[in-house]
Design a protein around this motif. Structure first.
Motif, PDB file in Angstrom:
ATOM      1  N   PRO A   1      -8.778 -10.750  -5.624  1.00 36.68           N
ATOM      2  CA  PRO A   1      -9.248  -9.406  -5.982  1.00 36.68           C
ATOM      3  C   PRO A   1      -9.804  -9.334  -7.397  1.00 36.68           C
ATOM      4  CG  PRO A   1      -6.846  -9.492  -5.967  1.00 36.68           C
ATOM      5  CD  PRO A   1      -7.328 -10.800  -5.421  1.00 36.68           C
TER       6      PRO A   1
ATOM      7  N   ARG B   1      -9.744  -7.378   2.437  1.00 33.94           N
ATOM      8  CA  ARG B   1      -8.488  -6.858   2.958  1.00 33.94           C
ATOM      9  C   ARG B   1      -7.632  -6.211   1.876  1.00 33.94           C
ATOM     10  NH1 ARG B   1      -7.176 -12.573   5.275  1.00 33.94           N
ATOM     11  NH2 ARG B   1      -8.676 -12.944   3.597  1.00 33.94           N
ATOM     12  N   HIS B   2      -7.121  -5.032   2.221  1.00 34.14           N
ATOM     13  CA  HIS B   2      -6.131  -4.328   1.398  1.00 34.14           C
ATOM     14  C   HIS B   2      -6.683  -3.870   0.059  1.00 34.14           C
ATOM     15  CE1 HIS B   2      -3.390  -5.707   4.465  1.00 34.14           C
ATOM     16  NE2 HIS B   2      -3.688  -6.957   4.206  1.00 34.14           N
ATOM     17  N   HIS B   3      -7.977  -3.466   0.040  1.00 35.04           N
ATOM     18  CA  HIS B   3      -8.502  -2.753  -1.122  1.00 35.04           C
ATOM     19  C   HIS B   3      -8.094  -1.281  -1.010  1.00 35.04           C
ATOM     20  CE1 HIS B   3     -11.680  -1.982   1.917  1.00 35.04           C
ATOM     21  NE2 HIS B   3     -11.804  -0.822   1.303  1.00 35.04           N
TER      22      HIS B   3
ATOM     23  N   ASP C   1     -12.811 -11.977   4.705  1.00 37.12           N
ATOM     24  CA  ASP C   1     -12.985 -10.656   4.121  1.00 37.12           C
ATOM     25  C   ASP C   1     -14.381 -10.153   4.463  1.00 37.12           C
ATOM     26  OD1 ASP C   1     -10.488 -10.247   2.802  1.00 37.12           O
ATOM     27  OD2 ASP C   1     -11.075 -11.741   1.317  1.00 37.12           O
TER      28      ASP C   1
ATOM     29  N   ARG D   1      -6.073  -6.647  -7.915  1.00 34.39           N
ATOM     30  CA  ARG D   1      -4.899  -6.597  -7.043  1.00 34.39           C
ATOM     31  C   ARG D   1      -5.279  -6.158  -5.641  1.00 34.39           C
ATOM     32  NH1 ARG D   1      -1.432  -2.836 -10.534  1.00 34.39           N
ATOM     33  NH2 ARG D   1      -2.515  -4.060 -12.105  1.00 34.39           N
ATOM     34  N   LYS D   2      -4.336  -6.279  -4.743  1.00 35.32           N
ATOM     35  CA  LYS D   2      -4.479  -5.816  -3.364  1.00 35.32           C
ATOM     36  C   LYS D   2      -3.172  -5.161  -2.939  1.00 35.32           C
ATOM     37  CE  LYS D   2      -3.639 -10.648  -2.496  1.00 35.32           C
ATOM     38  NZ  LYS D   2      -4.408 -11.887  -2.557  1.00 35.32           N
TER      39      LYS D   2
ATOM     40  N   GLN E   1       0.784  -1.225   0.000  1.00 32.17           N
ATOM     41  CA  GLN E   1       0.000   0.000   0.000  1.00 32.17           C
ATOM     42  C   GLN E   1       0.823   1.286   0.000  1.00 32.17           C
ATOM     43  OE1 GLN E   1      -2.826  -1.756   3.160  1.00 32.17           O
ATOM     44  NE2 GLN E   1      -4.123  -0.341   2.038  1.00 32.17           N
TER      45      GLN E   1
ATOM     46  N   GLU F   1      -1.208  -9.612  -6.809  1.00 33.90           N
ATOM     47  CA  GLU F   1      -2.314 -10.569  -6.749  1.00 33.90           C
ATOM     48  C   GLU F   1      -1.779 -11.880  -6.199  1.00 33.90           C
ATOM     49  OE1 GLU F   1      -5.767 -12.471  -9.633  1.00 33.90           O
ATOM     50  OE2 GLU F   1      -3.812 -11.970 -10.451  1.00 33.90           O
TER      51      GLU F   1
ATOM     52  N   GLY G   1     -10.183  -3.394  -6.007  1.00 35.92           N
ATOM     53  CA  GLY G   1      -9.369  -4.526  -5.584  1.00 35.92           C
ATOM     54  C   GLY G   1      -9.639  -4.978  -4.163  1.00 35.92           C
ATOM     55  N   GLY G   2      -8.676  -5.713  -3.616  1.00 27.80           N
ATOM     56  CA  GLY G   2      -8.744  -6.209  -2.249  1.00 27.80           C
ATOM     57  C   GLY G   2      -9.297  -7.614  -2.156  1.00 27.80           C
TER      58      GLY G   2
END
Length: 601
Positions: A442, A421-423, A390, A494-495, A131, A516, A437-438
């Motif tokens: 994703p 998670r992690h979008h 998630d 992706r995340k 991130q 990913e 994403g996330g």
């Protein structure tokens, strides 16, 4: 004033009376006609209408046409309707007129369609995951990227690029050739001074401004201490906090404040890192060690200004204890005395603990709310084996009363993914949030969440809110080789990527980096937002196969010089060790991300 005639049908419909029987169906009405008023009065009447309603009524009154031809009227409407955070648009960049700019902003706010307009892998940042934090500077002249996990591990560097150059690249019809040749723009490293926060993946970097709201000039000056070269009264603050090391373990709570000189033209941006100590009699407690949290600036007018006269930063959620525990707690940093206040929440969180979520500050009728979306529990590197989860919800927190308003389940249409998670979540116009994403698997869809509607529903005690996708237009070629429509080009799902919405300066959404499975991504995508196809005509369209994952895999595999791969010992869940062969490039990526370790011997 002479009498004039009006349609009987309208007055009868309004009163409920039957229509008269006479043939001309008109009545004699005495009073003022709208057309009889001066342009000044009619301009005042127009000020109560939106630009869209005024344009629709323009054909009915010639006087309104004279008013609406004035560029200043449309400039006022752009700022009044779409710059709710107090930003002032002073130029209609990328548009021929302020009226065209109004249509562009309105279309982007509705965002019924999108198209990916620019793609590059030669932007000056390389590959990054965990991130990287991307944000637009306070004046809208520059785009910044901070931190993330680069080829050699976590970093705390700051880069900048002219926003105008990026917007121009998305408008160019030859943007695909620019992407392959390196393009006409790239990120540049900002000059730095002082000591930044201890590095870490999933570290936050929070801009300490919200539209025109920010800490005072005197406070910025006193925070800086010794003046740096080029420092000026327009300098602003950023806050870096927390993060984790390889495999999202070893979270920390280190932090630093950056005094940012944005710069103009070719003058490089500069950040001076400082570590302010609590001032006066302020008592401070250590914040919780955490990573994959959110840190959101709340200006004084949207929180308790008496307690936080320079505003505060609310840190929420994240993971701790080597990613074995997700959090629902808060830490609050008071900016005026740089003291940590602990969890000031006055009621219990209405949703499960989480990390990898997003938080957006949304203003409604002069009141601030945090809209917290999705995330989940469990280490995403291993959750397919250990039961990670998630989450598909949105919670609302009132920043003035420091209370939770409620939590809602997000309803999704066909193909709309869970914001796991992690979008990424990027705030657009008037509380609209763009999510990408996330989650463990994703998706490549842009999703749209109306933050103000989420707040309204939470206040009303409702339990659901809609998460919608923004359809992506196909490329300009109407069909593929077999006669079927081409798949619209899009970034691979992706995340742990970076993202930013460039509104209100230009109707663009940027996605960069992340991963990913396997290799980290080094691609940067820019998508245009509009209400209909015509809104996107001015923007370029990337080719259908731009940035496909197969291209990335091919580049990755070319690094391998051993067709059989390198033998690697892999420990299974039951403790059994097996030998597998991995291509050297893949192994290098795993070691770089600390997902694999070399034998100590």
């Amino acid at each position: 004033m002479p009498p004039h005639r009006a349609a009987t049908a309208a007055s009868a419909a309004g009163s409920g009376a039957p229509l008269p029987a006479h043939s001309d169906s008109t009545l004699e009405v005495r009073g003022h006609r709208l057309a009889d008023f001066s342009d000044e009065i009619q301009g005042a009447i127009l000020s109560f209408l939106s630009g869209w309603d005024a344009a629709r009524a323009e054909a009915a009154l010639s006087a309104w046409g004279r008013i609406l031809v004035e560029s200043s009227w449309w400039q006022r409407q752009c700022n009044a309707e779409f710059c709710s955070q107090g930003q002032i648009l002073r130029s209609h960049d990328w548009c021929t007129s302020w009226r065209t700019k109004y249509r562009q902003l309105r279309g982007a706010h509705l965002s019924h369609v999108s198209s990916w307009s620019y793609y590059s892998r030669q932007h000056g940042l390389g590959e990054r995951v965990a991130q990287p934090q991307i944000f637009v500077g306070p004046t809208g002249h520059r785009l910044f990227s901070y931190g993330g996990w680069a080829e050699r591990g976590p970093v705390t560097d700051l880069h900048w690029a002219p926003l105008m150059d990026l917007g121009a690249a998305a408008l160019e019809r030859n943007s695909q050739s620019q992407a392959s040749s390196g393009g006409s723009w790239h990120f540049r490293r900002a000059t730095e001074g002082g000591q930044p926060a201890y590095r870490g993946g999933v570290q936050t970097c929070t801009p300490l401004w919200f539209g025109v709201d920010r800490p005072s000039v005197d406070h910025v000056t006193s925070t800086r201490g010794t003046p740096a070269a080029g420092a000026n009264e327009n300098d602003v603050l950023i806050l870096a906090f927390g993060g984790a090391q390889g495999s999202y373990r070893n979270e920390h709570n280190d932090w630093a404040v950056g005094v940012l000189t944005e710069g103009r033209d070719d003058t490089p941006a500069h950040v001076q890192w400082v570590r302010p100590r609590p001032r006066g009699d302020a008592k401070s407690r250590e914040p919780v060690r955490r990573g994959a949290h959110t840190a959101t600036f709340v200006p004084a007018r949207l929180c308790n200004g008496d307690e936080f006269p320079e505003g505060c930063v609310i840190i929420f959620g994240g993971h701790t204890n080597h990613c074995s525990e997700s959090l629902s707690s808060m830490d609050v940093l008071a900016l005026h005395d740089w003291s940590w206040r602990g969890d000031l929440c006055n009621n219990e969180a209405p949703m499960p603990p989480r990390h990898g979520h997003t938080t957006s500050l949304v203003e409604v009728n002069g009141r601030g709310f945090l809209v917290i979306v999705g995330g989940g529990q469990g280490n995403i590197l291993s959750s397919s084996y250990y039961g990670g989860q998630d989450l598909c919800d949105a919670a609302v927190f009132d920043t003035r009363s420091m209370t939770w308003v409620g939590s809602l389940t997000l309803t999704r249409g066909p193909g709309v993914p869970v914001p796991g998670r992690h979008h990424s979540a990027s705030l657009g116009l008037n509380g609209v949030i763009y999510i990408f994403g996330g989650g463990l698997r994703p998706c490549d869809k842009i999703c749209r969440l109306d933050g103000r509607e989420v707040i309204r529903r939470a206040q009303a005690g409702e339990t659901h809110a809609a998460l919608a996708d923004v359809p992506t237009l196909p490329p300009e070629s109407p069909s593929g080789g077999n006669g079927t429509p081409e798949r619209a080009p899009a970034p691979t799902g992706r995340k742990m990527h970076g993202a930013a919405c460039l509104l209100p300066w230009c109707p663009l959404l940027l996605i960069y980096g992340g991963w990913e499975i396997g290799p980290h991504f080094d691609d940067l995508w820019v998508g245009a937002l509009g209400s209909c196809y015509e809104d996107l005509d001015e923007f370029a369209k990337v080719s259908p196969n731009a940035g496909s994952y197969s291209d990335l895999e091919r580049d990755f595999d070319e690094d391998s010089d051993d067709p059989e791969g390198v033998p690697v010992a892999v420990r299974l869940m039951g403790g059994e060790v097996r030998i597998m062969r991995l291509p050297p490039g893949v192994l290098a990526q795993l070691v770089g991300a600390q997902a694999a370790q070399a034998d100590e011997e």
